[in-house]
Design a protein around this motif. Sequence first.
Motif, PDB file in Angstrom:
ATOM      1  N   CYS A  20      -6.172 -11.518   9.276  1.00  0.00           N
ATOM      2  CA  CYS A  20      -6.582 -10.904   8.014  1.00  0.00           C
ATOM      3  C   CYS A  20      -6.227  -9.425   8.025  1.00  0.00           C
ATOM      4  O   CYS A  20      -6.700  -8.674   8.872  1.00  0.00           O
ATOM      5  CB  CYS A  20      -8.073 -11.078   7.760  1.00  0.00           C
ATOM      6  N   ASP A  21      -5.389  -9.041   7.080  1.00  0.00           N
ATOM      7  CA  ASP A  21      -5.043  -7.631   6.907  1.00  0.00           C
ATOM      8  C   ASP A  21      -6.060  -7.020   5.947  1.00  0.00           C
ATOM      9  O   ASP A  21      -6.141  -7.407   4.779  1.00  0.00           O
ATOM     10  CB  ASP A  21      -3.630  -7.515   6.337  1.00  0.00           C
ATOM     11  N   ASP A  22      -6.853  -6.092   6.462  1.00  0.00           N
ATOM     12  CA  ASP A  22      -7.952  -5.520   5.673  1.00  0.00           C
ATOM     13  C   ASP A  22      -7.475  -4.324   4.848  1.00  0.00           C
ATOM     14  O   ASP A  22      -7.912  -3.190   5.042  1.00  0.00           O
ATOM     15  CB  ASP A  22      -9.099  -5.113   6.604  1.00  0.00           C
ATOM     16  N   ALA A  23      -6.543  -4.618   3.919  1.00  0.00           N
ATOM     17  CA  ALA A  23      -6.012  -3.596   2.997  1.00  0.00           C
ATOM     18  C   ALA A  23      -5.404  -2.418   3.747  1.00  0.00           C
ATOM     19  O   ALA A  23      -5.660  -1.252   3.418  1.00  0.00           O
ATOM     20  CB  ALA A  23      -7.100  -3.129   2.034  1.00  0.00           C
ATOM     21  N   SER A  24      -4.592  -2.715   4.765  1.00  0.00           N
ATOM     22  CA  SER A  24      -3.961  -1.648   5.539  1.00  0.00           C
ATOM     23  C   SER A  24      -2.958  -0.886   4.679  1.00  0.00           C
ATOM     24  O   SER A  24      -2.458  -1.395   3.664  1.00  0.00           O
ATOM     25  CB  SER A  24      -3.257  -2.228   6.761  1.00  0.00           C
ATOM     26  N   THR A  25      -2.654   0.326   5.098  1.00  0.00           N
ATOM     27  CA  THR A  25      -1.720   1.178   4.348  1.00  0.00           C
ATOM     28  C   THR A  25      -0.439   1.438   5.125  1.00  0.00           C
ATOM     29  O   THR A  25       0.392   2.239   4.703  1.00  0.00           O
ATOM     30  CB  THR A  25      -2.394   2.523   4.003  1.00  0.00           C
ATOM     31  N   ASP A  26      -0.261   0.765   6.277  1.00  0.00           N
ATOM     32  CA  ASP A  26       0.954   0.942   7.064  1.00  0.00           C
ATOM     33  C   ASP A  26       1.784  -0.345   7.017  1.00  0.00           C
ATOM     34  O   ASP A  26       1.710  -1.099   6.052  1.00  0.00           O
ATOM     35  CB  ASP A  26       0.614   1.350   8.497  1.00  0.00           C
ATOM     36  N   ALA A  27       2.525  -0.620   8.058  1.00  0.00           N
ATOM     37  CA  ALA A  27       3.414  -1.782   8.079  1.00  0.00           C
ATOM     38  C   ALA A  27       2.737  -3.056   8.597  1.00  0.00           C
ATOM     39  O   ALA A  27       3.395  -4.081   8.769  1.00  0.00           O
ATOM     40  CB  ALA A  27       4.637  -1.472   8.934  1.00  0.00           C
TER      41      ALA A  27
END
Length: 260
Positions: A20-27
């Motif tokens: 689960c990607d918790d709204a990351s801002t990177d790649a």
Amino acid sequence: MRTLEALANQSYQNFEIWICDDASTDATSRICRNYCEEDPRFKFFHNEQNQGWWNTSLRFWSTCAELSDYCFFHPHDDIPDPDFIFDQVNLLEQNPDATLCVPGIRNTHFDGRSSETIHSELGVSSRLSKRIVPLVKWEMTDWWAAYHGIHRSKFIPKVLPVKPLRFGEKEFALDLIWLIKMASQGPFVCADRILFEKNYSQKTLSGQWKYNFINRSAVYLAMAEEVIKMSLPISEKSAILNAIVQKAAASIGNKIKLSK
């Protein structure tokens, strides 16, 4: 990528990994999506808004527990041994009353420091108070290894949810509260070798927590509230609550000394 590759190369192959990607801002999102497209055992999920590590964990724990015999929570920077799953599932199969397995842990810090812990006594007692008291005293070295081990899924619905703390950093040490609740359901079983490496960076969440008086007080209160709700003999409940009070009183005493 090291974590994903280590999970993909497990000797035990009958598993799924939910990312689960918790709204990351990177790649992160792109890397994980690409990996999941290449390996059907990996499933990708994405939070449109940041939900925090605990809310995200609770949601996926609940769902995974409904669909599996065993489950585990694996941070992005932990590197599992090739037999991480195999060894723990084997121990849990051999110990059908165990609620979870405690793997041996290697802690590797960003400044080069390293330490290893292999537990043999953590949570293994048949007596509930002896399983919980060392946890509420907060003195067990590397107790979080148990939180990162493999859990028997049927117990997850019995211990979730674990509510945020009433004050302070609301998610501070909630894994300890969860672990205390798991110990109330039955004994643990301990692996006899190192099964994963926990890597700490300067941005590691647990490394940013403040082990201050307010946060610790909130955890002691949460511990007491959970123990009070447990269906236990009075003698067992009293022993655990007494340990919490003693530990909290010691913290208050230390705070007073430091304030002089």
